[in-house]
Design an enzyme around this catalytic site. Structure first.
Site, PDB file in Angstrom:
ATOM      1  N   LYS A  97       2.325  65.226  -4.519  1.00 32.94           N
ATOM      2  CA  LYS A  97       2.531  65.843  -5.838  1.00 32.94           C
ATOM      3  C   LYS A  97       2.472  67.368  -5.770  1.00 32.94           C
ATOM      4  O   LYS A  97       3.200  68.057  -6.478  1.00 32.94           O
ATOM      5  CB  LYS A  97       1.510  65.296  -6.828  1.00 32.94           C
ATOM      6  CG  LYS A  97       1.729  63.807  -7.092  1.00 32.94           C
ATOM      7  CD  LYS A  97       0.807  63.249  -8.132  1.00 32.94           C
ATOM      8  CE  LYS A  97       0.869  61.726  -8.143  1.00 32.94           C
ATOM      9  NZ  LYS A  97       2.214  61.178  -8.331  1.00 32.94           N
TER      10      LYS A  97
ATOM     11  N   GLY B 126       8.600  58.202 -20.134  1.00 36.41           N
ATOM     12  CA  GLY B 126       9.689  57.461 -19.490  1.00 36.41           C
ATOM     13  C   GLY B 126      10.944  57.496 -20.344  1.00 36.41           C
ATOM     14  O   GLY B 126      11.372  58.561 -20.811  1.00 36.41           O
TER      15      GLY B 126
ATOM     16  N   ASP C 136       6.926  65.074 -11.218  1.00 36.88           N
ATOM     17  CA  ASP C 136       6.669  66.380 -10.579  1.00 36.88           C
ATOM     18  C   ASP C 136       7.787  67.364 -10.916  1.00 36.88           C
ATOM     19  O   ASP C 136       7.540  68.557 -11.151  1.00 36.88           O
ATOM     20  CB  ASP C 136       6.571  66.206  -9.055  1.00 36.88           C
ATOM     21  CG  ASP C 136       5.465  65.242  -8.661  1.00 36.88           C
ATOM     22  OD1 ASP C 136       4.453  65.185  -9.384  1.00 36.88           O
ATOM     23  OD2 ASP C 136       5.621  64.548  -7.645  1.00 36.88           O
TER      24      ASP C 136
HETATM   25  O1  RIB Z   1       4.714  62.001  -7.495  1.00 43.76           O
HETATM   26  C1  RIB Z   1       5.373  61.510  -6.372  1.00 43.76           C
HETATM   27  C2  RIB Z   1       4.531  61.666  -5.153  1.00 43.76           C
HETATM   28  O2  RIB Z   1       3.385  60.866  -5.291  1.00 43.76           O
HETATM   29  C3  RIB Z   1       5.183  61.196  -3.867  1.00 43.76           C
HETATM   30  O3  RIB Z   1       5.922  62.201  -3.228  1.00 43.76           O
HETATM   31  C4  RIB Z   1       4.014  60.647  -3.077  1.00 43.76           C
HETATM   32  O4  RIB Z   1       3.713  61.375  -1.940  1.00 43.76           O
HETATM   33  C5  RIB Z   1       2.833  60.609  -4.029  1.00 43.76           C
HETATM   34  O5  RIB Z   1       1.984  61.655  -3.801  1.00 43.76           O
END
Ligand code: RIB
Length: 298
Positions: A39, A212, A242
């Site tokens: 993240k 969502g 993210d």
């Molecule tokens: O939010 C997605 C991420 O969550 C992925 O890339 C994985 O590594 C987890 O950390």
């Protein structure tokens, strides 16, 4: 703006499954790929693509060059990343044909971060416009409280949800950005507005909820702003939150109205989910602007 992202760096091992396995079921996967992830890494990339100057804090293990090399190649300052002789964090991600996923997370070096290291980061980046953190590393509570006490603006993405999150002093988080599941788990409420109000009552000044397919919400104690989601053909939803976080916060900090920040985050994540992977599929600012122009009806 100068952004310090304090967070996790993971190697994502992604398995394409015919369906997500049941308990006790053995399944052949239909494809396997390795991607950069975590993240912290994903959110740093999203902020950077949105046009901000990004510094990252976190820890990788002996197999971490793949991640630090990727960040460096994408223009992110990696000089503060700590290293350990242990394994880098990794994630086993199973995706189904609808783009839904489930994950196994190995914390590795992400969980070795110490309070001394947090002090070092904050002493070096006390001039940051924002410190952003998630919940995949050790010392999140310490970093949040310390950054807040130093007068640095803080944003917390309390993800992934674990029970310990309920003990966080949320008044140290100027901005709380989280998904519906995390909000419901923290507050015990179901309805989005009730969740936002309950989170605000815990002390954060701005609440951003992603829902969502139902879009996203902003609440600051006075304004309750809703924004619909774009309908796209999702291939892999990993990293969608993210991507939303980086783009939405970049716009909000830049002075955009909440709705404009939400819709920009929403457009960026709508593009990101149409391709497999997380960080590598975060769109550029130009792509996001073109997408918004092409979908102006919202
Ligand atoms: O939010 C997605 C991420 O969550 C992925 O890339 C994985 O590594 C987890 O950390």
């Amino acid at each position: 703006m100068k952004i310090l992202v304090f967070g996790s760096f993971n190697i994502d091992k992604v398995y394409s499954m015919p369906h997500l396995p049941e308990r006790g079921e053995t399944l052949y996967c239909e494809g396997f790929e390795i991607h950069v992830g975590g993240k912290g890494l994903n959110q740093a990339l999203a902020f950077s693509k949105a046009g901000e100057q990004v510094f990252v804090g976190g820890k990788v293990g002996k197999d971490g060059d793949y991640l630090t090399g990727y960040l460096k190649a994408n223009g992110i300052d990696i000089s503060d990343i700590d290293s350990s002789g242990e394994h880098t964090g990794h994630t086993i991600i199973e995706t189904d044909p609808d783009g839904q996923n489930q994950m196994i997370l190995f914390g590795g070096a992400n969980r070795e971060i110490t309070e001394d290291y947090c002090d070092y980061l904050l002493s070096k980046h006390g001039d940051a416009d924002l410190v952003l953190m998630q919940y995949e590393t050790s010392c999140v509570e310490y970093m949040l409280a310390k950054a807040h006490s130093l007068g640095i603006k803080t944003a917390l993405n309390p993800s992934p949800y674990v029970k310990a999150i309920n003990d966080i002093d949320f008044s140290s988080a100027d901005i709380l950005i989280l998904n519906e599941y995390e909000a419901q788990s923290i507050t015990g409420k179901k309805d989005a507005r009730e969740c936002a109000e309950a989170l605000y009552a815990l002390g954060s000044r701005e609440i951003i909820l992603t829902l969502g397919a139902d879009g996203s919400v902003y609440y600051d104690g006075e304004r309750y702003v809703t924004c619909p989601a774009f309908k796209v053909n999702a291939v892999d939803t990993t990293g969608a939150g993210d991507t939303f976080t980086g783009y939405c916060l970049s716009h909000l900090l830049g002075g955009a109205q909440p709705y404009d920040a939400l819709i920009t985050g929403s457009a960026a994540s709508a593009i990101e989910v149409t391709k497999p992977g997380a960080a590598e599929t975060i769109p550029s600012k130009d792509e996001v602007e073109r997408f918004l122009l092409a979908n102006k009806t919202m």
